[in-house]
Each structure stands twice: as C-alpha cells, then as structure tokens.
Design a protein around this motif. Structure first.
Motif, mmCIF file in Angstrom:
data_model
loop_
_atom_site.group_PDB
_atom_site.id
_atom_site.type_symbol
_atom_site.label_atom_id
_atom_site.label_comp_id
_atom_site.label_asym_id
_atom_site.label_seq_id
_atom_site.Cartn_x
_atom_site.Cartn_y
_atom_site.Cartn_z
ATOM 1 N N GLU A 190 0.821 -1.210 0.000
ATOM 2 C CA GLU A 190 0.000 0.000 0.000
ATOM 3 C C GLU A 190 0.856 1.262 0.000
ATOM 4 O O GLU A 190 0.671 2.169 -0.810
ATOM 5 N N SER A 191 1.784 1.364 0.935
ATOM 6 C CA SER A 191 2.676 2.522 1.024
ATOM 7 C C SER A 191 3.763 2.208 2.036
ATOM 8 O O SER A 191 3.758 1.163 2.672
ATOM 9 N N MET A 192 4.685 3.140 2.213
ATOM 10 C CA MET A 192 5.689 3.049 3.264
ATOM 11 C C MET A 192 5.389 4.041 4.382
ATOM 12 O O MET A 192 6.252 4.372 5.185
ATOM 13 N N ASP A 193 4.131 4.503 4.452
ATOM 14 C CA ASP A 193 3.763 5.509 5.443
ATOM 15 C C ASP A 193 3.736 4.959 6.865
ATOM 16 O O ASP A 193 3.870 5.713 7.825
ATOM 17 N N VAL A 194 3.507 3.657 6.997
ATOM 18 C CA VAL A 194 3.365 3.039 8.313
ATOM 19 C C VAL A 194 4.660 2.306 8.660
ATOM 20 O O VAL A 194 5.192 1.540 7.848
ATOM 21 N N THR B 296 11.628 -7.563 -4.871
ATOM 22 C CA THR B 296 11.334 -6.158 -5.118
ATOM 23 C C THR B 296 10.054 -5.770 -4.399
ATOM 24 O O THR B 296 9.082 -6.527 -4.401
ATOM 25 N N CYS B 297 10.047 -4.592 -3.788
ATOM 26 C CA CYS B 297 8.836 -4.029 -3.190
ATOM 27 C C CYS B 297 8.422 -2.807 -4.003
ATOM 28 O O CYS B 297 9.226 -1.899 -4.226
ATOM 29 N N MET B 298 7.182 -2.794 -4.474
ATOM 30 C CA MET B 298 6.625 -1.633 -5.168
ATOM 31 C C MET B 298 5.491 -1.072 -4.326
ATOM 32 O O MET B 298 4.592 -1.808 -3.911
ATOM 33 N N THR B 299 5.515 0.240 -4.072
ATOM 34 C CA THR B 299 4.501 0.868 -3.233
ATOM 35 C C THR B 299 3.505 1.648 -4.086
ATOM 36 O O THR B 299 3.843 2.187 -5.139
ATOM 37 N N ALA B 300 2.261 1.723 -3.573
ATOM 38 C CA ALA B 300 1.170 2.328 -4.339
ATOM 39 C C ALA B 300 0.778 3.718 -3.846
ATOM 40 O O ALA B 300 -0.119 4.337 -4.429
ATOM 41 N N ASN B 301 1.415 4.187 -2.780
ATOM 42 C CA ASN B 301 1.067 5.487 -2.215
ATOM 43 C C ASN B 301 -0.430 5.597 -1.940
ATOM 44 O O ASN B 301 -1.066 6.610 -2.246
ATOM 45 N N ASN B 302 -0.986 4.517 -1.385
ATOM 46 C CA ASN B 302 -2.380 4.459 -0.948
ATOM 47 C C ASN B 302 -3.389 4.560 -2.090
ATOM 48 O O ASN B 302 -4.565 4.874 -1.862
ATOM 49 N N VAL C 28 -5.344 2.724 -5.305
ATOM 50 C CA VAL C 28 -5.707 1.425 -5.879
ATOM 51 C C VAL C 28 -5.197 1.281 -7.302
ATOM 52 O O VAL C 28 -4.648 0.236 -7.683
ATOM 53 N N ALA C 29 -5.381 2.316 -8.117
ATOM 54 C CA ALA C 29 -4.955 2.242 -9.522
ATOM 55 C C ALA C 29 -3.451 2.016 -9.634
ATOM 56 O O ALA C 29 -2.990 1.244 -10.495
ATOM 57 N N THR C 30 -2.685 2.671 -8.764
ATOM 58 C CA THR C 30 -1.233 2.480 -8.777
ATOM 59 C C THR C 30 -0.876 1.062 -8.345
ATOM 60 O O THR C 30 0.034 0.444 -8.903
ATOM 61 N N GLN C 31 -1.598 0.527 -7.354
ATOM 62 C CA GLN C 31 -1.362 -0.849 -6.916
ATOM 63 C C GLN C 31 -1.594 -1.825 -8.071
ATOM 64 O O GLN C 31 -0.786 -2.733 -8.302
ATOM 65 N N ILE C 32 -2.680 -1.640 -8.788
ATOM 66 C CA ILE C 32 -2.977 -2.514 -9.927
ATOM 67 C C ILE C 32 -1.885 -2.396 -10.980
ATOM 68 O O ILE C 32 -1.417 -3.393 -11.530
ATOM 69 N N SER C 33 -1.450 -1.166 -11.262
ATOM 70 C CA SER C 33 -0.385 -0.955 -12.245
ATOM 71 C C SER C 33 0.911 -1.634 -11.823
ATOM 72 O O SER C 33 1.620 -2.229 -12.648
ATOM 73 N N ASN C 34 1.233 -1.558 -10.527
ATOM 74 C CA ASN C 34 2.447 -2.211 -10.028
ATOM 75 C C ASN C 34 2.378 -3.726 -10.222
ATOM 76 O O ASN C 34 3.364 -4.362 -10.610
ATOM 77 N N ILE C 35 1.210 -4.300 -9.931
ATOM 78 C CA ILE C 35 1.051 -5.751 -10.108
ATOM 79 C C ILE C 35 1.156 -6.112 -11.586
ATOM 80 O O ILE C 35 1.799 -7.111 -11.947
ATOM 81 N N GLU C 36 0.552 -5.316 -12.446
ATOM 82 C CA GLU C 36 0.647 -5.569 -13.890
ATOM 83 C C GLU C 36 2.097 -5.515 -14.353
ATOM 84 O O GLU C 36 2.524 -6.317 -15.197
ATOM 85 N N ASN C 37 2.867 -4.576 -13.810
ATOM 86 C CA ASN C 37 4.287 -4.483 -14.170
ATOM 87 C C ASN C 37 5.043 -5.731 -13.734
ATOM 88 O O ASN C 37 5.924 -6.220 -14.445
ATOM 89 N N SER D 295 -3.692 -6.411 0.273
ATOM 90 C CA SER D 295 -5.078 -6.249 -0.160
ATOM 91 C C SER D 295 -5.777 -5.204 0.701
ATOM 92 O O SER D 295 -6.580 -5.513 1.572
ATOM 93 N N PHE D 296 -5.472 -3.929 0.426
ATOM 94 C CA PHE D 296 -6.086 -2.864 1.223
ATOM 95 C C PHE D 296 -7.467 -2.477 0.695
ATOM 96 O O PHE D 296 -8.169 -1.685 1.307
ATOM 97 N N ASP D 297 -7.851 -3.015 -0.455
ATOM 98 C CA ASP D 297 -9.218 -2.914 -0.961
ATOM 99 C C ASP D 297 -9.586 -4.301 -1.468
ATOM 100 O O ASP D 297 -9.106 -4.738 -2.509
ATOM 101 N N ARG D 298 -10.419 -5.013 -0.746
ATOM 102 C CA ARG D 298 -10.568 -6.454 -0.976
ATOM 103 C C ARG D 298 -11.209 -6.813 -2.305
ATOM 104 O O ARG D 298 -11.088 -7.942 -2.767
ATOM 105 N N GLU D 299 -11.916 -5.863 -2.965
ATOM 106 C CA GLU D 299 -12.561 -6.182 -4.236
ATOM 107 C C GLU D 299 -11.892 -5.512 -5.432
ATOM 108 O O GLU D 299 -12.368 -5.657 -6.552
ATOM 109 N N ALA D 300 -10.798 -4.812 -5.215
ATOM 110 C CA ALA D 300 -10.206 -4.028 -6.304
ATOM 111 C C ALA D 300 -9.218 -4.803 -7.166
ATOM 112 O O ALA D 300 -8.947 -4.411 -8.302
ATOM 113 N N PHE D 301 -8.685 -5.914 -6.661
ATOM 114 C CA PHE D 301 -7.540 -6.540 -7.321
ATOM 115 C C PHE D 301 -7.854 -7.894 -7.960
ATOM 116 O O PHE D 301 -6.955 -8.588 -8.415
#
Length: 285
Positions: free
Chosen positions: A67-71, A93-99, A101-110, A123-129
């Motif tokens: 999700e992010s490195m904020d925590v 490799t760790c890819m962060t999404a900066n909270n 959803v669209a960035t998280q999906i893009s990271n997984i696609e990459n 899975s910070f949004d259980r139906e998004a991925f």
C-alpha cells in the motif's frame, strides 16, 4: 513441483515478517494455503532453501505490492522480506502504491509483465484486485494475499490464489478496545464518563474492521468510554494534527485509541511538545 516451490518461496518470505506483525498488532496472525498441507509446505520451504533458480537457470523473482511506506511496520516487513530473500538467493522487489488502488494494480501488472514468479499483494481494498490477480494466476504466477482476502465481486468469494497471510483485523481492534477499557477501569474507577479520541484511516476496509472491534469491546467492557471525535490516522502527521486539535477542543480528554502505531507516535510527539509527560499514567495511549 515447480508451482509448489514458488509457493514455498513466497510463503517463506511472508513467514519472515510474522514477528513484526505480532509486535505491531498484538493479534492472532495466521498463514494458510488453499491447497497445501502444513507438512507439504514445510517440505517445500526446506527445498526452497536449496533450490532458488527456475528451470532455465534464472533466479526466482518475488514481488511485494505494498500500500505505502507511510506506516512504520510496513517498512519493517519489507526489510524482513528483503533479508530473507537474500538468504534464499531470491530476487525481491517491493513496489509501493502510495495508498492508491490504480497504482497498486499498475504495479502488479508491471510485475506480471516483468516475469515475476510470485507476488505478495497487500489487499487494502478487498474487491479491487480480482481482475489483475486472475490475470497473474492464468500466467502461472503464485499469489499471496496479505492483510485481507482478495474477493471476486462477481461471486463474493475469494479468488483462487494459493496463499493467504491474514491478521484478524476485527480481533486487533477488539483487543485494543478491551485494553483501553481495562486501563480506564483501573485508572478512573469512579468517573461517569471517559472521553477518548480515535485515530483511523477511514478509506480502507481492514481499518473499518478494527474500529468495529474497538467499539464492540468498549460496549462490552466499559461503556463509560465516549469517543468524542474521530480523526484521520495513518501517518505521523495525522497524529500531530489530531493532538493539536484535541488538546484545545477537549480539555477533559483521557486517552487516544488508534488503528496503527505510526499515527499514535505522531500524537505522542505533539503531546510531549505541548509540555506533557509521556510517562503520565493518567492519560492513555
């Protein structure tokens, strides 16, 4: 065999961070596989420590879509995974999404495009991925869901991925709420009302589960506790802002509840900066 080994490597990395999760949440934490027994997973993990190359001689690649490195604990988790990956000879490799959803999906696609063998998905949004997970599974990539299940909205059921690493977020909140009640009953046995503030990140479902657990515990163990205000609580700055607001608005505030430690650290910093003693047992954090 190849798929079992990928699952073992992915599982080994997630198991490497159990300690940090337990330290953060004081919760019951579990790892599970939908189609692998404990004995098979142990055997495969042992084999993973001996074999960390694919059939064509290249190194296994495992990604963490976070999700992010904020925590703070998420930083600790990724560091633990990186250390375990180095021990196993795995490319991590760790890819962060900066909270986002669209960035998280893009990271997984990459990661899919770059040929990762296994992906751990926060899975910070259980139906998004679901769609991108099903795409990865179709290409033979092992998926591990972290922190919540990955749900197919069409069926309402989890996608058929191989591994799950879950915290019971309701239970985390319930235990926090119970501890707050125990503290209030001991510290203020004769007060009619105990005012507290609540810090949490409203957007994500796992945080909603934690808050539900807190409120249920308060109702059960000490309903004198009144949450006088709820504020955004994810990063240090959120805690600082809440402290500055509440110290002015609620002079009778007796404590703070929070769904993570990072925002609470920010509150504590502002509390001390305002001239209060962090060791003052009459204020609960």
């Amino acid at each position: 065999m190849k798929n079992t080994l990928k699952k073992a490597i992915c599982c080994a990395l997630t198991i490497a961070v159990v300690g940090s999760l337990v330290a953060c949440s004081s919760s019951s934490t579990s790892t599970s596989s939908t189609d692998t027994t404990e004995e098979e997973t142990t055997e495969a993990t042992d084999e993973a420590e001996e074999t960390t190359e694919t059939s064509d001689g290249t190194t296994w690649k495992v990604g963490f879509a976070l999700e992010s490195m904020d925590v703070a604990v998420w930083n600790t988790m990724s560091e633990g995974m990186a250390a375990k990956a180095e021990e196993l000879g795995v490319d991590y490799t760790c890819m962060t999404a900066n909270n986002d959803v669209a960035t998280q999906i893009s990271n997984i696609e990459n990661m899919i495009t770059q040929g990762y063998n296994a992906i751990i998905i926060h899975s910070f949004d259980r139906e998004a991925f679901a769609d991108v997970v099903n795409e990865a599974l179709a290409q033979g990539i092992v998926i591990c869901a972290y922190d919540d299940e990955i749900i197919d909205a069409a069926t309402g059921e989890p996608c058929e991925y191989q591994l799950t690493f879950l915290c019971d977020n309701y239970e985390i909140g319930y235990r926090v709420g119970k501890m707050a009640c125990e503290w209030a009953l001991e510290t203020y046995p004769d007060e009619e009302e105990i005012q507290m503030g609540l810090l949490w990140h409203h957007e994500f479902e796992y945080q909603q589960d934690r808050v539900e657990g807190m409120y249920d515990a308060i109702a059960e163990f000490d309903p004198r506790i009144t949450v006088v205000d709820e504020q955004e609580g994810l990063v240090v700055e959120d805690g600082v802002a809440a402290a500055e607001a509440w110290l002015q608005a609620y002079p009778d505030l007796k404590g703070v509840l929070a769904t993570n430690d990072t925002c609470l650290l920010g509150f504590a910093e502002a509390w001390v900066a305002a001239g209060n003693d962090i060791l003052d047992e009459s204020f609960g954090m």
